[in-house]
Design a protein around this motif. Sequence first.
Motif, PDB file in Angstrom:
ATOM      1  N   ASP A  50       0.814  -1.215   0.000  1.00  0.00           N
ATOM      2  CA  ASP A  50       0.000   0.000   0.000  1.00  0.00           C
ATOM      3  C   ASP A  50       0.850   1.268   0.000  1.00  0.00           C
ATOM      4  N   GLU A  51       1.964   1.220   0.667  1.00  0.00           N
ATOM      5  CA  GLU A  51       2.814   2.412   0.812  1.00  0.00           C
ATOM      6  C   GLU A  51       4.124   2.281   0.036  1.00  0.00           C
ATOM      7  N   VAL A  52       4.089   1.611  -1.118  1.00  0.00           N
ATOM      8  CA  VAL A  52       5.303   1.446  -1.914  1.00  0.00           C
ATOM      9  C   VAL A  52       5.985   2.805  -2.100  1.00  0.00           C
ATOM     10  N   GLU A  53       7.303   2.806  -1.999  1.00  0.00           N
ATOM     11  CA  GLU A  53       8.090   4.026  -2.178  1.00  0.00           C
ATOM     12  C   GLU A  53       8.899   3.911  -3.460  1.00  0.00           C
ATOM     13  N   TYR A  54       8.874   4.989  -4.242  1.00  0.00           N
ATOM     14  CA  TYR A  54       9.586   5.043  -5.522  1.00  0.00           C
ATOM     15  C   TYR A  54      10.501   6.257  -5.486  1.00  0.00           C
ATOM     16  N   ARG A  55      11.794   5.998  -5.578  1.00  0.00           N
ATOM     17  CA  ARG A  55      12.798   7.070  -5.592  1.00  0.00           C
ATOM     18  C   ARG A  55      13.510   7.046  -6.941  1.00  0.00           C
ATOM     19  N   ALA A  56      13.488   8.208  -7.601  1.00  0.00           N
ATOM     20  CA  ALA A  56      14.097   8.338  -8.923  1.00  0.00           C
ATOM     21  C   ALA A  56      14.650   9.744  -9.069  1.00  0.00           C
ATOM     22  N   PRO A  57      15.475   9.974 -10.080  1.00  0.00           N
ATOM     23  CA  PRO A  57      15.988  11.322 -10.288  1.00  0.00           C
ATOM     24  C   PRO A  57      14.887  12.379 -10.427  1.00  0.00           C
ATOM     25  N   ARG A 134      21.105   5.785 -19.029  1.00  0.00           N
ATOM     26  CA  ARG A 134      21.225   6.737 -20.143  1.00  0.00           C
ATOM     27  C   ARG A 134      19.995   7.618 -20.086  1.00  0.00           C
ATOM     28  N   ALA A 135      20.195   8.847 -19.670  1.00  0.00           N
ATOM     29  CA  ALA A 135      19.083   9.796 -19.528  1.00  0.00           C
ATOM     30  C   ALA A 135      18.543  10.193 -20.897  1.00  0.00           C
ATOM     31  N   PRO A 136      17.281  10.625 -20.939  1.00  0.00           N
ATOM     32  CA  PRO A 136      16.747  11.111 -22.211  1.00  0.00           C
ATOM     33  C   PRO A 136      17.460  12.398 -22.647  1.00  0.00           C
ATOM     34  N   ALA A 137      17.449  12.648 -23.919  1.00  0.00           N
ATOM     35  CA  ALA A 137      18.060  13.870 -24.458  1.00  0.00           C
ATOM     36  C   ALA A 137      17.471  15.086 -23.769  1.00  0.00           C
ATOM     37  N   GLY A 138      18.331  15.985 -23.332  1.00  0.00           N
ATOM     38  CA  GLY A 138      17.881  17.213 -22.700  1.00  0.00           C
ATOM     39  C   GLY A 138      17.498  17.095 -21.237  1.00  0.00           C
ATOM     40  N   PHE A 139      17.690  15.922 -20.640  1.00  0.00           N
ATOM     41  CA  PHE A 139      17.305  15.738 -19.248  1.00  0.00           C
ATOM     42  C   PHE A 139      18.179  16.595 -18.341  1.00  0.00           C
ATOM     43  N   ASP A 140      17.542  17.333 -17.442  1.00  0.00           N
ATOM     44  CA  ASP A 140      18.253  18.188 -16.484  1.00  0.00           C
ATOM     45  C   ASP A 140      18.014  17.643 -15.076  1.00  0.00           C
ATOM     46  N   PRO A 141      18.989  16.959 -14.508  1.00  0.00           N
ATOM     47  CA  PRO A 141      18.777  16.360 -13.184  1.00  0.00           C
ATOM     48  C   PRO A 141      18.564  17.397 -12.075  1.00  0.00           C
TER      49      PRO A 141
END
Length: 145
Positions: A50-57, A134-141
């Motif tokens: 129920d409380e799944v955590e998702y961490r991403a850029p 491999r980030a998408p083109a133009g990705f700004d972290p």
Amino acid sequence: MTDAMTETTRTAPPTGEAADAFAQMERYTRFWNTGPDDERARLASAVFTDEVEYRAPVGFLRGAAALADFRDQFVSHAGPATVRRREEPEVHHGRARLRWEILTGDGTSFATGTDVIEFDEDGRIRAISAFLDRAPAGFDPTAHD
């Protein structure tokens, strides 16, 4: 996102915990490739706590509804897309590493990444740490929390 996965070869079929985790990885990939309907809701309840955590850029999300919303926002912005496995997941001690690729509707590779997934004692996913290989083109972290 539509359902598609790479074809890979294993020397022997997984058993025990690994077999359960592989089945969850199949459902997890289908979740990301399923639009807003009853199937996605069924997948979410089978795959995630129920409380799944998702961490991403791009940020931190909690709960399957937040993940579904993230997927829908992506598709509304980028158009049709498919998440596919780049290779068989690796599984050990309640965790899995899943290498993925997002393909746009015309089959162009949008990005690649790796999810490190943690399972609860019932085999459902409780946490995901997503990394961009491999980030998408133009990705700004720096544009994300």
